[in-house]
Design an enzyme around this catalytic site. Structure first.
Site, PDB file in Angstrom:
ATOM      1  CB  SER A 250      10.391   1.642  -0.003  1.00 29.20           C
ATOM      2  OG  SER A 250      10.817   2.289   1.403  1.00 29.20           O
ATOM      3  CE  LYS A 251       3.982   7.608  -1.448  1.00 25.16           C
ATOM      4  NZ  LYS A 251       3.244   7.829  -2.674  1.00 25.16           N
ATOM      5  NE  ARG A 252       9.093   0.757   5.445  1.00 26.89           N
ATOM      6  CZ  ARG A 252      10.346   0.757   5.846  1.00 26.89           C
ATOM      7  NH1 ARG A 252      10.937   1.247   6.867  1.00 26.89           N
ATOM      8  NH2 ARG A 252      10.958  -0.205   5.298  1.00 26.89           N
ATOM      9  N   GLY A 254      11.165   7.423   1.849  1.00 28.62           N
ATOM     10  CA  GLY A 254      11.103   8.992   1.759  1.00 28.62           C
ATOM     11  C   GLY A 254      11.358   9.133   0.158  1.00 28.62           C
TER      12      GLY A 254
END
Ligand code: GLU
Length: 480
Positions: A250-252, A254
């Site tokens: 996920s983007k979270r 990174g």
């Protein structure tokens, strides 16, 4: 001749997972002197946007891959954009219908959805119940008289289907649990399954290397190949990339799109190297590997079947190495767009020296630009920073340095060691303390490149200006 393809849907930006799929296909083609094809799968008209096609191509080129056949370069099996091939899919769908391998299904979306929910509520698999498979001619006519346009469904024969996946070895599926699937939607566009198979057949794709999320589609695709009378390709399903804790990427965590990494100023070769390590490694367990080396050594048989784990720290570790070794001239050109407007006025040799001085320990160009800010903008001292510079020791260091610089000009820099020692001697302070105070006065920060580099980059005039400004600001603060 080996022929492989990367077949993105232009419904968004490509991220690490798709880019790795593209890269592995490209490497496999290159290693085997085969052909790498780019095909745009845009049959989902509501979600597809040509804007993304452009960005995907830009990202792939930036990563260093190229394609011998594709939407922009053409090729013998084009067009390479699925929305331009609708008549082809229609022809194949009609053929399957005529041969009794497909049939019209008059169920509407809302009916299907209702039945799906009901099945789930009863704890049953939510598959299509094949109810339109054996409609009589008069039933079909009656549906049509009610204005229903049918979709076309493929008749799944039942039994078992097994195939040998290059990465996952033997894969076996029970076809009895699958519902007949749509090959042509009611609105006249092909389903993903039909379009992929027709194109892989006509484009003579020998190996399909794609994400594991497509594994469950493969039995359907093999059935279609057989029904259409084409040999199926070899399949290699790449393991998923998981986040650091095994969670989906996920983007979270990174993991960004390739565009994001570009915007952050990662060097493409660093990102490519990192992606290479996600599931594949050359035999001698080397971490740093260039694209050229990978072409030479790439083997699809060395791809691991367990999920790869995204590790931002490792990416940054590699990125730092690449940045450290990057050619200074190239870096100068690359860093300019990351610098503030005022940097446009600065000579390139200065920018080169600046980037070289600040880059150690950094992973991307936006970090380099940020670390270079002290050079481009004079520091802003808040109250606590000003307080640190207003003490007697700090003032003595600033005045002594200023005096040295006034007297010696460039000579202060040419004999930096001698002069800075002189300041320490005259002020009676340790060299370390002198340097720390001067760094704060000149850059507003307690860390950064070597003080010698800071002074030399700023030059004696700018150093003097900054030191005088500190004196003035301290004075003004004391007046208050
Ligand atoms: N268009 C599909 C996707 O973006 C790829 C299909 C395939 O590789 O077979 O996931």
């Amino acid at each position: 001749m080996i022929r492989v393809r990367f077949a993105p849907s232009p419904t968004g930006l490509i991220h690490l997972g798709n880019a790795r799929t593209a890269l592995f296909n490209w490497l496999f083609a290159r290693h085997n002197e085969g052909v790498f094809i780019l095909r745009i799968e845009d049959t989902d008209v509501t979600r597809s946007d040509p804007y993304y096609t452009e960005l995907i191509m830009e990202d792939l080129r930036w990563l260093g891959t190229d394609w011998q056949e594709g939407p922009d370069v053409g090729g013998p099996y084009g067009p390479y954009v699925q929305s331009q091939r609708l008549a082809i899919y229609k022809g194949f769908a009609e053929k399957l219908l005529k041969e009794g391998k497909a049939y019209p299904c008059y169920c509407t979306q809302s009916e299907l959805e209702e039945r799906r929910k009901a099945a789930l509520a009863r704890g049953r698999p939510p598959r299509y119940d094949n109810r339109c498979r054996n409609l009589s001619e008069s039933e079909k006519k009656s549906f049509e008289a009610h204005g229903r346009t049918p979709s076309l469904r493929f008749k799944i024969p039942g039994g078992k289907l097994a195939f040998e996946d290059i990465i996952r070895s033997k894969c076996e599926f029970n076809l009895d649990v699958l519902g007949d699937f749509v090959i042509m939607k009611a609105e006249g566009t092909p389903s993903f399954h039909l379009a992929v198979v027709v194109d892989d057949a006509l484009m003579k794709i020998t190996h399909v290397i794609r994400g594991e999320d497509h594994l469950s589609n493969t039995p359907l695709h093999l059935l279609l190949f057989e029904a259409l009378g084409y040999p199926g390709p070899h399949y290699a399903h790449l393991p998923m990339i998981a986040g650091e804790e095994g969670d989906p990427l996920s983007k979270r965590a990174g993991a960004f799109s390739i565009q994001d990494y570009r915007r952050l100023g990662y060097l493409p070769e660093a990102l490519v190297n990192y992606m290479l390590l996600l599931g594949w490694s050359p035999r001698q367990r080397k971490e740093k590997i260039t694209l050229e080396e990978a072409v030479e050594k790439f083997s699809i048989n060395n791809i691991s079947r367990s999920p790869a784990h995204f590790d931002r720290k490792k990416l940054d570790w590699l990125a730092e190495k690449y940045l450290r070794e990057a050619d200074p001239e190239r870096l100068t050109e690359l860093i300019i767009p990351f610098l503030p407007q005022e940097a446009k006025e600065i000579e390139k040799t200065k920018i080169k020296a600046l980037a070289e001085a600040v880059k150690p320990g950094l992973a991307n160009l936006s970090q380099v630009a940020k670390e270079a800010e002290w050079f481009l903008r004079e520091p802003i001292f808040d109250d606590s920073k000003l307080a640190a510079l207003s003490g007697e020791k700090a003032q003595a260091v600033i005045l002594e340095t200023l005096e040295g610089m006034e007297r010696l000009g460039d000579g202060f820099i040419n004999e930096y060691n001698k002069n800075i020692n002189n300041v320490a001697e005259k002020t009676g302070l340790a060299l370390k303390e002198v340097m720390m105070l001067l760094r704060q006065a000149l850059t507003g920060s307690t860390h950064g490149p070597e003080l010698a580099a800071v002074i030399s980059l700023l030059g004696p005039d700018e150093c003097k200006r900054r030191l005088k400004r500190v004196i003035a600001q301290v004075g003004a603060a004391q007046q208050k």
